[in-house]
Design an enzyme around this catalytic site. Structure first.
Site, short mmCIF file in Angstrom:
data_model
loop_
_atom_site.label_atom_id
_atom_site.label_comp_id
_atom_site.label_asym_id
_atom_site.label_seq_id
_atom_site.Cartn_x
_atom_site.Cartn_y
_atom_site.Cartn_z
CE LYS A 1 1.79 -17.74 -3.31
NZ LYS A 1 0.88 -18.90 -3.38
CG ASP B 1 -2.14 -20.22 -1.91
OD1 ASP B 1 -1.55 -20.20 -0.81
OD2 ASP B 1 -1.71 -20.87 -2.89
CE1 TYR C 1 -3.54 -2.60 0.53
CE2 TYR C 1 -4.64 -0.60 1.27
CZ TYR C 1 -4.70 -1.91 0.83
OH TYR C 1 -5.92 -2.53 0.72
CG ASP D 1 -13.67 -7.05 2.44
OD1 ASP D 1 -13.39 -6.33 3.42
OD2 ASP D 1 -14.20 -6.62 1.40
CG ASP E 1 -8.04 -4.73 1.56
OD1 ASP E 1 -8.93 -4.23 2.26
OD2 ASP E 1 -8.06 -4.73 0.31
C1 IPM Z 1 -10.30 -1.35 4.21
C2 IPM Z 1 -10.60 -0.69 2.88
C3 IPM Z 1 -9.46 0.27 2.55
C4 IPM Z 1 -8.20 -0.55 2.42
C5 IPM Z 1 -9.69 1.15 1.30
C6 IPM Z 1 -10.98 1.91 1.39
C7 IPM Z 1 -8.54 2.07 1.07
O1 IPM Z 1 -10.81 -1.65 1.90
O2 IPM Z 1 -10.18 -0.62 5.21
O3 IPM Z 1 -10.20 -2.57 4.25
O4 IPM Z 1 -7.93 -1.09 1.33
O5 IPM Z 1 -7.48 -0.64 3.40
MG MG Z 2 -10.82 -3.62 2.63
#
Ligand code: IPM
Ligand code: MG
Length: 357
Positions: A192, A224, A142, A252, A248
């Site tokens: 990885k 993975d 990032y 999710d 990230d």
């Molecule tokens: C998160 C989001 C952020 C990230 C974006 C909005 C920049 O997806 O907080 O997980 O990628 O960190």
């Molecule tokens: Mg995110």
């Protein structure tokens, strides 16, 4: 009376609606538990771009630095997708993380019994899941340099750099080891290392630190495989330690185990100074302003802020209990709706939460 300075960053999309609910509950919790929260509200993301041209105005960052804790709702809107990267809402969030040195992102994933059927996975797979994703937040691909887009040999090329230093790995790994020690004593570090040099350094450092944590059971997993194991048998995990990009993605995925990403809070912490508390979900522009949003992740963020950022443990527990009660009573927002439940909008859910408190 105890007082705390809170910066509210409602941001974009559903942000203002869910912030209003969180503020209502925080005020009430303060009254019940003997403290006062002094709120200041500042722009970030798309609303800040509209107002000032910058996704993180200097005044917003300064106010955050001077606060005891920052509560952020969400940023992002497709209206800004065509802008250069420095002017996109996401850049405001990344600059805030960097500006407050929030290297440690904690994303807890617990299954609330009332929501066990809201998950896309079978109840028997997710029952009892209680894990914590520890994501490195201010390094990795990032923020790595060099990055950019160049013309070369009649072609166009774009690149980012995935980089971690020993110091960066050590400090996030330490957070994860300490958490594992306080939880169920298991740490799984995700990398990885079969392909990436940066991951090999990551793994070497985590192994080196393990010497100080004889009581923590450490394992390593390729990313993975971790993605697969999270949906195959998520109960095997206690603390998951990851870099910025893998975290990230995996957070999710882990969030969806609970049935709705609208339920998950997160904390981003620095070595010193205020922490940032934000839901894992985004700004949901498709339902913004329609009173459809689920404010519960935001309320659980407020609880995390009370507990971790302000050491107001009783008030934190009270907010968490109010979410559990409202769910147990069968109230749902649209994202969680199932047969036999009562569907509420964002504000209606706020009222029920307040009553339950
Ligand atoms: C998160 C989001 C952020 C990230 C974006 C909005 C920049 O997806 O907080 O997980 O990628 O960190
Ligand atoms: Mg995110």
């Amino acid at each position: 009376m105890r007082q705390h300075r809170i910066v509210l960053l409602p941001g974009d999309g559903i942000g203002p609606e869910i912030t209003a609910v969180a503020k209502l509950l925080l005020d009430a919790a303060g009254e019940q538990h003997g403290f006062r929260l002094n709120f200041e509200q500042h722009p970030i993301g798309g609303v800040a771009i509209d107002a000032s041209g910058s996704p993180l105005p200097a005044s917003t960052l300064e106010a955050c630095r001077a606060s005891d804790a920052v509560l952020l709702a969400a940023i992002g809107s497709p209206r800004f997708d065509a802008l250069p990267r420095e002017q996109r809402p996401e850049t405001g969030l990344l600059c805030l993380r960097a500006g407050l040195k929030l290297f440690a992102n904690l994303r807890p994933v617990t299954i609330l019994p009332a929501l066990i059927d809201a998950s896309s996975l079978k109840a028997k797979v997710i029952k009892g899941v209680d894990l914590m994703v520890v994501r490195e937040l201010t390094g990795g691909i990032y923020f790595g340099q060099p990055k950019g887009r160049i013309e070369a040999d009649g072609d166009e090329r774009a690149f980012n750099t995935m980089t971690y230093s020993r110091t960066e790995v050590d400090r996030i790994a330490k957070v994860a080891f300490d958490l594992a020690r306080d939880r169920n004593g298991k740490l799984c570090s995700v990398d990885k290392a079969n392909v990436l040099d940066v991951s090999q350094l990551w793994r070497d450092r985590v192994d080196a630190l393990a010497a100080n944590y004889g009581d923590v059971e450490l394992s390593h997993m390729y990313v993975d495989n971790a993605a697969m194991q999270l949906v195959r048998n998520p109960r095997q995990f206690d603390v998951l330690l990851t870099g910025n990009l893998f975290g990230d993605i995996l957070s999710d995925e882990a969030a969806m185990l609970t049935g709705s990403i609208g339920m998950l809070p997160s904390a981003s912490l620095a070595s010193e100074g205020p922490g940032l508390f934000e839901p894992v979900h985004g700004s949901a522009p498709d339902i913004a302003g329609q009173d459809l949003a689920n404010p519960m992740a935001m309320v659980l963020c407020a609880a995390m802020m009370l507990r971790i950022g302000l050491k107001e443990n009783d008030a934190a527990t009270a907010l968490e209990r109010s979410v559990e009660r409202v769910l147990a009573a069968g109230f749902r927002t649209g994202d969680l709706m199932s047969e036999g439940c009562t569907q509420l909008g964002c504000a209606g859910m706020g009222e029920q939460l307040l009553q339950a408190l």
